[in-house]
Design a protein around this motif. Structure first.
Motif, PDB file in Angstrom:
ATOM      1  N   VAL A  84      10.892  14.633  20.934  1.00 52.70           N
ATOM      2  CA  VAL A  84      10.082  13.868  19.990  1.00 52.70           C
ATOM      3  C   VAL A  84      10.446  12.387  20.054  1.00 52.70           C
ATOM      4  O   VAL A  84       9.568  11.509  20.040  1.00 52.70           O
ATOM      5  CB  VAL A  84      10.257  14.420  18.563  1.00 52.70           C
ATOM      6  N   GLU A  85      11.738  12.108  20.149  1.00 50.01           N
ATOM      7  CA  GLU A  85      12.202  10.718  20.206  1.00 50.01           C
ATOM      8  C   GLU A  85      11.614   9.989  21.405  1.00 50.01           C
ATOM      9  O   GLU A  85      11.348   8.782  21.351  1.00 50.01           O
ATOM     10  CB  GLU A  85      13.729  10.692  20.258  1.00 50.01           C
ATOM     11  N   PHE A  86      11.384  10.718  22.491  1.00 49.81           N
ATOM     12  CA  PHE A  86      10.831  10.114  23.696  1.00 49.81           C
ATOM     13  C   PHE A  86       9.331  10.345  23.824  1.00 49.81           C
ATOM     14  O   PHE A  86       8.757  10.188  24.906  1.00 49.81           O
ATOM     15  CB  PHE A  86      11.552  10.661  24.932  1.00 49.81           C
ATOM     16  N   GLY A  87       8.691  10.745  22.727  1.00 50.35           N
ATOM     17  CA  GLY A  87       7.253  10.928  22.746  1.00 50.35           C
ATOM     18  C   GLY A  87       6.798  12.130  23.538  1.00 50.35           C
ATOM     19  O   GLY A  87       5.660  12.164  24.037  1.00 50.35           O
ATOM     20  N   LEU A  88       7.648  13.151  23.636  1.00 45.49           N
ATOM     21  CA  LEU A  88       7.336  14.334  24.425  1.00 45.49           C
ATOM     22  C   LEU A  88       7.279  15.599  23.576  1.00 45.49           C
ATOM     23  O   LEU A  88       7.344  16.714  24.109  1.00 45.49           O
ATOM     24  CB  LEU A  88       8.390  14.528  25.531  1.00 45.49           C
ATOM     25  N   GLY A  89       7.145  15.444  22.279  1.00 50.60           N
ATOM     26  CA  GLY A  89       7.138  16.598  21.405  1.00 50.60           C
ATOM     27  C   GLY A  89       6.071  17.616  21.757  1.00 50.60           C
ATOM     28  O   GLY A  89       6.300  18.828  21.700  1.00 50.60           O
ATOM     29  N   ASP A  90       4.894  17.143  22.173  1.00 47.27           N
ATOM     30  CA  ASP A  90       3.792  18.044  22.508  1.00 47.27           C
ATOM     31  C   ASP A  90       3.921  18.630  23.915  1.00 47.27           C
ATOM     32  O   ASP A  90       3.127  19.492  24.301  1.00 47.27           O
ATOM     33  CB  ASP A  90       2.455  17.316  22.395  1.00 47.27           C
TER      34      ASP A  90
END
Length: 210
Positions: A108-114
């Motif tokens: 999530v921190e790296f914008g990869l949560g999805d």
């Protein structure tokens, strides 16, 4: 970590650099800069201990775990993004549940949560690069070497990556970032220039808070 008069060249080739002298400290993020062909990736290999310098020495006091994120990300094609980050956490002794929770937070921190359940082969170049950064941070290295981390990223995502690297430095890691990008360089606390062979601290207003 101390670099004492480092110089390196490959057989029958001129020196890439000479006389690199610096003390690299935790809580700092160093932008490693120099023109193309000046030896930035070679210096990273010297810091990691993968190469021995032609001249000088690297004193790795306090460095037992080295992480390196390459410019071209490499992962296991059929392994999910989440599994890539879970593995180093399991090695540290976390339970699978705690490792998955921590890995998900890093994604999530790296914008990869999805993208947690997507296989590595299905990720874009920028997503794969961010995944390797998340995995590298999960391993909790004492020295974190990053080669052109924002080359495939848009400006907003690059700023997020720079902020995360600064947070890692504040946790006690020495972070060295090889970069050509002016925005990334400005986000670092110090510049290690292969042309001048030394470290220049950034003004306080230009640092990312490390």
């Amino acid at each position: 970590m101390v670099l004492a008069g480092l110089g390196h060249r490959f057989p029958r080739q001129p020196f890439l650099f000479r006389g690199v002298t610096a003390t690299l400290l935790p809580n700092r993020v160093y932008a490693l800069v120099g023109p193309s062909g000046s030896g930035k990736s070679t210096l990273l290999a010297l810091l990691a201990g993968w190469l021995e310098p032609t001249e000088g020495r690297v004193h790795r006091t306090g460095v037992s775990r080295v992480g390196w994120v390459f410019q071209n990300p490499h992962g296991v094609a059929r392994r999910t993004a989440l599994d890539h980050v879970v593995l180093p956490l399991l090695v540290q002794g976390l339970t699978r549940r705690r490792a998955r929770d921590r890995a998900q937070a890093l994604l999530v921190e790296f914008g990869l949560g999805d993208a947690a359940d997507r296989e590595f082969a299905a990720l874009s170049g920028g997503e794969a690069q961010r995944l390797m950064l998340a995995r590298g941070i999960a391993a909790r290295p004492d020295l974190f070497l990053v080669d052109e981390p924002t080359a495939q990223l848009d400006a907003r995502t690059a700023a997020r990556v720079s902020s995360t690297l600064a947070g890692l430095a504040r946790a006690g890691t020495v972070v060295v970032v090889a970069t050509h990008d002016a925005q990334t360089r400005a986000a670092c606390t110090d510049t290690l220039d292969l042309v001048t062979a030394g470290v220049e601290p950034r003004p306080a207003s230009g640092a990312s808070g490390a």
